[in-house]
Design a protein around this motif. Structure first.
Motif, PDB file in Angstrom:
ATOM      1  N   LEU A  91       6.751  31.243 -26.826  1.00  0.00           N
ATOM      2  CA  LEU A  91       6.245  30.962 -25.485  1.00  0.00           C
ATOM      3  C   LEU A  91       4.744  31.182 -25.400  1.00  0.00           C
ATOM      4  CD1 LEU A  91       7.811  32.029 -22.120  1.00  0.00           C
ATOM      5  CD2 LEU A  91       5.458  32.661 -22.616  1.00  0.00           C
ATOM      6  N   THR A  92       4.272  32.262 -26.014  1.00  0.00           N
ATOM      7  CA  THR A  92       2.840  32.569 -25.982  1.00  0.00           C
ATOM      8  C   THR A  92       2.032  31.438 -26.590  1.00  0.00           C
ATOM      9  OG1 THR A  92       3.315  34.945 -26.122  1.00  0.00           O
ATOM     10  CG2 THR A  92       1.083  34.225 -26.696  1.00  0.00           C
ATOM     11  N   GLY A  93       2.472  30.946 -27.740  1.00  0.00           N
ATOM     12  CA  GLY A  93       1.756  29.856 -28.377  1.00  0.00           C
ATOM     13  C   GLY A  93       1.776  28.581 -27.557  1.00  0.00           C
ATOM     14  N   ASP A 104      -3.073  31.628 -22.647  1.00  0.00           N
ATOM     15  CA  ASP A 104      -4.502  31.527 -22.959  1.00  0.00           C
ATOM     16  C   ASP A 104      -4.883  32.539 -24.035  1.00  0.00           C
ATOM     17  OD1 ASP A 104      -5.192  29.545 -20.931  1.00  0.00           O
ATOM     18  OD2 ASP A 104      -4.845  31.150 -19.472  1.00  0.00           O
ATOM     19  N   GLY A 105      -4.062  33.580 -24.150  1.00  0.00           N
ATOM     20  CA  GLY A 105      -4.297  34.607 -25.158  1.00  0.00           C
ATOM     21  C   GLY A 105      -2.992  35.281 -25.515  1.00  0.00           C
ATOM     22  N   THR A 134       4.438  22.469  -2.400  1.00  0.00           N
ATOM     23  CA  THR A 134       3.118  22.501  -3.027  1.00  0.00           C
ATOM     24  C   THR A 134       2.258  23.497  -2.260  1.00  0.00           C
ATOM     25  OG1 THR A 134       3.270  20.194  -3.724  1.00  0.00           O
ATOM     26  CG2 THR A 134       1.077  21.178  -3.661  1.00  0.00           C
ATOM     27  N   ILE A 135       1.796  24.518  -2.965  1.00  0.00           N
ATOM     28  CA  ILE A 135       1.010  25.563  -2.311  1.00  0.00           C
ATOM     29  C   ILE A 135      -0.334  25.715  -3.005  1.00  0.00           C
ATOM     30  CG2 ILE A 135       3.040  26.824  -1.510  1.00  0.00           C
ATOM     31  CD1 ILE A 135       2.568  28.800  -3.824  1.00  0.00           C
ATOM     32  N   ARG A 136      -1.286  26.265  -2.286  1.00  0.00           N
ATOM     33  CA  ARG A 136      -2.598  26.610  -2.849  1.00  0.00           C
ATOM     34  C   ARG A 136      -3.255  27.620  -1.930  1.00  0.00           C
ATOM     35  NH1 ARG A 136      -6.679  22.117  -3.611  1.00  0.00           N
ATOM     36  NH2 ARG A 136      -7.906  23.951  -4.156  1.00  0.00           N
ATOM     37  N   PHE A 137      -4.325  28.228  -2.404  1.00  0.00           N
ATOM     38  CA  PHE A 137      -5.106  29.122  -1.550  1.00  0.00           C
ATOM     39  C   PHE A 137      -6.223  28.295  -0.918  1.00  0.00           C
ATOM     40  CE2 PHE A 137      -4.014  32.443  -4.968  1.00  0.00           C
ATOM     41  CZ  PHE A 137      -2.861  32.847  -4.294  1.00  0.00           C
ATOM     42  N   PRO A 138      -6.132  27.977   0.350  1.00  0.00           N
ATOM     43  CA  PRO A 138      -7.153  27.125   0.963  1.00  0.00           C
ATOM     44  C   PRO A 138      -8.524  27.770   0.996  1.00  0.00           C
ATOM     45  CG  PRO A 138      -5.680  28.037   2.633  1.00  0.00           C
ATOM     46  CD  PRO A 138      -5.080  28.361   1.302  1.00  0.00           C
ATOM     47  N   TRP A 139      -8.556  29.088   0.831  1.00  0.00           N
ATOM     48  CA  TRP A 139      -9.821  29.821   0.887  1.00  0.00           C
ATOM     49  C   TRP A 139     -10.470  30.001  -0.483  1.00  0.00           C
ATOM     50  CZ3 TRP A 139      -8.847  33.797  -2.342  1.00  0.00           C
ATOM     51  CH2 TRP A 139      -7.506  34.211  -2.470  1.00  0.00           C
ATOM     52  N   SER A 140      -9.763  29.611  -1.541  1.00  0.00           N
ATOM     53  CA  SER A 140     -10.249  29.882  -2.903  1.00  0.00           C
ATOM     54  C   SER A 140     -10.991  28.682  -3.465  1.00  0.00           C
ATOM     55  CB  SER A 140      -9.066  30.245  -3.817  1.00  0.00           C
ATOM     56  OG  SER A 140      -9.505  30.498  -5.135  1.00  0.00           O
ATOM     57  N   ARG A 141     -12.199  28.938  -3.959  1.00  0.00           N
ATOM     58  CA  ARG A 141     -13.019  27.888  -4.565  1.00  0.00           C
ATOM     59  C   ARG A 141     -13.626  28.427  -5.870  1.00  0.00           C
ATOM     60  NH1 ARG A 141     -10.794  25.750  -1.048  1.00  0.00           N
ATOM     61  NH2 ARG A 141     -11.548  24.357   0.605  1.00  0.00           N
ATOM     62  N   GLY A 142     -13.384  27.751  -6.945  1.00  0.00           N
ATOM     63  CA  GLY A 142     -14.062  28.082  -8.203  1.00  0.00           C
ATOM     64  C   GLY A 142     -13.571  29.328  -8.909  1.00  0.00           C
ATOM     65  N   SER A 143     -12.423  29.850  -8.519  1.00  0.00           N
ATOM     66  CA  SER A 143     -11.874  31.011  -9.219  1.00  0.00           C
ATOM     67  C   SER A 143     -11.459  30.607 -10.632  1.00  0.00           C
ATOM     68  CB  SER A 143     -10.659  31.564  -8.460  1.00  0.00           C
ATOM     69  OG  SER A 143     -10.075  32.650  -9.150  1.00  0.00           O
ATOM     70  N   ALA A 144     -11.696  31.483 -11.601  1.00  0.00           N
ATOM     71  CA  ALA A 144     -11.339  31.218 -12.998  1.00  0.00           C
ATOM     72  C   ALA A 144     -10.518  32.389 -13.522  1.00  0.00           C
ATOM     73  CB  ALA A 144     -12.593  31.026 -13.853  1.00  0.00           C
ATOM     74  N   LEU A 145      -9.341  32.097 -14.080  1.00  0.00           N
ATOM     75  CA  LEU A 145      -8.439  33.153 -14.532  1.00  0.00           C
ATOM     76  C   LEU A 145      -7.695  32.728 -15.786  1.00  0.00           C
ATOM     77  CD1 LEU A 145      -7.073  35.948 -13.851  1.00  0.00           C
ATOM     78  CD2 LEU A 145      -5.244  34.577 -12.801  1.00  0.00           C
ATOM     79  N   ASP A 146      -7.831  33.500 -16.845  1.00  0.00           N
ATOM     80  CA  ASP A 146      -7.018  33.327 -18.043  1.00  0.00           C
ATOM     81  C   ASP A 146      -5.805  34.242 -17.967  1.00  0.00           C
ATOM     82  OD1 ASP A 146      -8.661  31.452 -19.140  1.00  0.00           O
ATOM     83  OD2 ASP A 146      -9.473  32.728 -20.724  1.00  0.00           O
ATOM     84  N   VAL A 147      -4.690  33.785 -18.536  1.00  0.00           N
ATOM     85  CA  VAL A 147      -3.468  34.575 -18.589  1.00  0.00           C
ATOM     86  C   VAL A 147      -3.102  34.807 -20.050  1.00  0.00           C
ATOM     87  CG1 VAL A 147      -1.052  34.740 -17.900  1.00  0.00           C
ATOM     88  CG2 VAL A 147      -2.687  33.570 -16.400  1.00  0.00           C
ATOM     89  N   TRP A 148      -3.136  36.079 -20.453  1.00  0.00           N
ATOM     90  CA  TRP A 148      -2.790  36.462 -21.818  1.00  0.00           C
ATOM     91  C   TRP A 148      -1.400  37.083 -21.825  1.00  0.00           C
ATOM     92  CZ3 TRP A 148      -7.616  39.111 -24.480  1.00  0.00           C
ATOM     93  CH2 TRP A 148      -8.702  38.226 -24.443  1.00  0.00           C
ATOM     94  N   VAL A 149      -0.609  36.728 -22.823  1.00  0.00           N
ATOM     95  CA  VAL A 149       0.795  37.107 -22.839  1.00  0.00           C
ATOM     96  C   VAL A 149       1.044  38.167 -23.910  1.00  0.00           C
ATOM     97  CG1 VAL A 149       3.160  36.259 -22.983  1.00  0.00           C
ATOM     98  CG2 VAL A 149       1.339  34.737 -22.154  1.00  0.00           C
ATOM     99  N   ALA A 150       1.710  39.259 -23.498  1.00  0.00           N
ATOM    100  CA  ALA A 150       2.108  40.305 -24.431  1.00  0.00           C
ATOM    101  C   ALA A 150       3.480  39.966 -24.996  1.00  0.00           C
ATOM    102  CB  ALA A 150       2.152  41.659 -23.723  1.00  0.00           C
ATOM    103  N   ILE A 163      -6.788  29.767 -28.401  1.00  0.00           N
ATOM    104  CA  ILE A 163      -6.058  30.954 -27.958  1.00  0.00           C
ATOM    105  C   ILE A 163      -6.803  32.206 -28.407  1.00  0.00           C
ATOM    106  CG2 ILE A 163      -3.876  32.230 -28.114  1.00  0.00           C
ATOM    107  CD1 ILE A 163      -2.505  29.569 -28.729  1.00  0.00           C
ATOM    108  N   ALA A 164      -6.950  33.164 -27.503  1.00  0.00           N
ATOM    109  CA  ALA A 164      -7.526  34.462 -27.856  1.00  0.00           C
ATOM    110  C   ALA A 164      -6.428  35.340 -28.454  1.00  0.00           C
ATOM    111  CB  ALA A 164      -8.129  35.125 -26.626  1.00  0.00           C
ATOM    112  N   PHE A 165      -6.792  36.135 -29.442  1.00  0.00           N
ATOM    113  CA  PHE A 165      -5.831  37.018 -30.093  1.00  0.00           C
ATOM    114  C   PHE A 165      -6.322  38.458 -29.973  1.00  0.00           C
ATOM    115  CE2 PHE A 165      -5.024  32.898 -31.954  1.00  0.00           C
ATOM    116  CZ  PHE A 165      -3.638  32.847 -31.986  1.00  0.00           C
ATOM    117  N   CYS A 166      -5.596  39.219 -29.157  1.00  0.00           N
ATOM    118  CA  CYS A 166      -5.993  40.594 -28.857  1.00  0.00           C
ATOM    119  C   CYS A 166      -5.017  41.572 -29.493  1.00  0.00           C
ATOM    120  CB  CYS A 166      -6.037  40.798 -27.344  1.00  0.00           C
ATOM    121  SG  CYS A 166      -6.371  42.507 -26.821  1.00  0.00           S
ATOM    122  N   VAL A 167      -5.514  42.431 -30.347  1.00  0.00           N
ATOM    123  CA  VAL A 167      -4.732  43.541 -30.877  1.00  0.00           C
ATOM    124  C   VAL A 167      -5.109  44.795 -30.103  1.00  0.00           C
ATOM    125  CG1 VAL A 167      -4.632  45.157 -32.825  1.00  0.00           C
ATOM    126  CG2 VAL A 167      -4.158  42.740 -33.187  1.00  0.00           C
ATOM    127  N   ALA A 168      -4.095  45.525 -29.641  1.00  0.00           N
ATOM    128  CA  ALA A 168      -4.326  46.740 -28.866  1.00  0.00           C
ATOM    129  C   ALA A 168      -3.622  47.909 -29.529  1.00  0.00           C
ATOM    130  CB  ALA A 168      -3.807  46.568 -27.441  1.00  0.00           C
TER     131      ALA A 168
END
Length: 338
Positions: free
Chosen positions: A160-162, A166-167, A135-151, A199-204
């Motif tokens: 898998l994306t569905g 997150d996107g 079990t690992i974590r960043f002991p220095w990180s507080r309140g970080s927010a990150l979405d992961v969108w899959v191509a 889910i966010a839907f991004c067209v590029a």
């Protein structure tokens, strides 16, 4: 609908930062960059400079992969940037294309992609995670927010994306193909009890404001070659028909190899197999009104962000017209979750 730009990190890095600042000034909400550390400059270093010289854009890779970067290091980059600049990062990720193929590597498996998304997202959101039996974590990180969108393009990647993304990042702007793929992702989400609307839907796709269609197509033909790499993998696994719409697979019949040294470049000299029709369908070209019409059609099928590639000779003018005309036309109370 939100709007992003997709930049290559070609030297000088100051030019990439300048384009990012210009994108923010013209109302773009996201700045994405390619992530192939051999072909272009290291993106995360440049992301830090972009974040330092802008105020509100969200910045991330388009896209990173679990093969060339340790998952915990990737998560640490985002958590660190979030601590420094206030939760303005996002992680686009896929199985690996140019970054791994240029070293004769292979894209990761679906299992590895799924596991990496989980590890990166948990650590990137200041949460503990099980990793390699600990079990690992960043002991220095507080309140970080990150979405992961899959191509994704293929059936398993879309599923898998569905299920976990997150996107969803789709790198082409063909309406019929986008509609089919968005539905596939939404169905996969619903099948595991997720609300597809979260889910966010991004067209590029390349965006080019202009009137000389032949010139615009020639400047953006590289994109059909890039997409063709992913399509070739699908065809090799599933055959030409059935797994995805024929409109996506038919055009690669004349494809003969690919040189990553000209990957994503307007002067790519081995994409003659890409017909004009595909360039028009996959990209957004023409006048502001033409861009608005296609973007409205994409929004109608569920697209929540359009990310425009700027690998052509009309970067500044295209962003200016988007900022003055296109983006305001697409901003409305009906804008979906981004």
């Amino acid at each position: 609908m939100d709007f992003g730009v997709v930049l290559q990190t070609n030297p000088p890095a100051a030019r990439t930062v300048q384009l990012a600042k210009l994108a923010e000034a013209h109302g773009f909400s996201h700045v994405w960059t390619f992530d192939s550390h051999l072909l272009w400059q290291e993106p995360y270093v440049i992301h830090s400079a972009i974040l330092a010289e802008t105020n509100r854009v969200t910045v991330g890779p388009f896209v990173t992969n679990p093969a060339t970067r340790d998952w915990t290091v990737t998560a640490s980059v985002f958590a660190t940037l979030n601590e420094m600049y206030g939760n303005r990062t996002i992680c686009g990720i896929g199985r690996g294309d140019s970054a791994v193929r240029v070293t004769n590597g292979k894209p990761v498996t679906m299992r590895e992609l799924r596991e990496s998304i989980h590890v990166i997202r948990e650590l990137g959101n200041s949460r503990p995670v099980e990793y390699n039996g600990a079990t690992i974590r960043f002991p220095w990180s507080r309140g970080s927010a990150l979405d992961v969108w899959v191509a994704a393009y293929g059936p398993l990647a879309l599923k898998l994306t569905g299920e976990v993304g997150d996107g969803f990042i789709l790198q082409l702007a063909d309406l019929d193909i986008a509609s089919w793929m968005i539905k596939t992702v939404r169905d996969a989400a619903a099948n595991v009890g997720r609300d597809p609307d979260t889910i966010a839907f991004c067209v590029a796709a390349p965006m080019y404001i202009g009137e000389d269609r032949e010139h615009m197509r020639d400047q953006c033909r590289w994109f059909g070659g890039m997409v063709g790499n992913h399509v070739a993998d699908i065809v090799a696994k599933y055959g030409h028909h059935g797994a995805v719409p024929d409109a996506l697979t038919d055009y690669i019949a004349g494809r003969q190899g690919y040189d990553y040294n000209t990957h994503g470049k307007a002067d790519n000299d081995h994409v003659d197999f890409v017909p004009d029709e595909i360039v028009e369908r996959f990209c957004i070209l023409g006048t502001a009104d033409e861009h608005i019409a296609k973007l409205e059609a994409l929004r109608a099928i569920g697209v929540t962000q359009f990310a425009g590639y700027l690998q052509h000779d009309n970067k500044e003018e295209t962003m200016r017209v988007y900022g003055e005309t296109v983006i305001p036309a697409l901003q409305s109370p009906l804008t979906a979750k981004s």
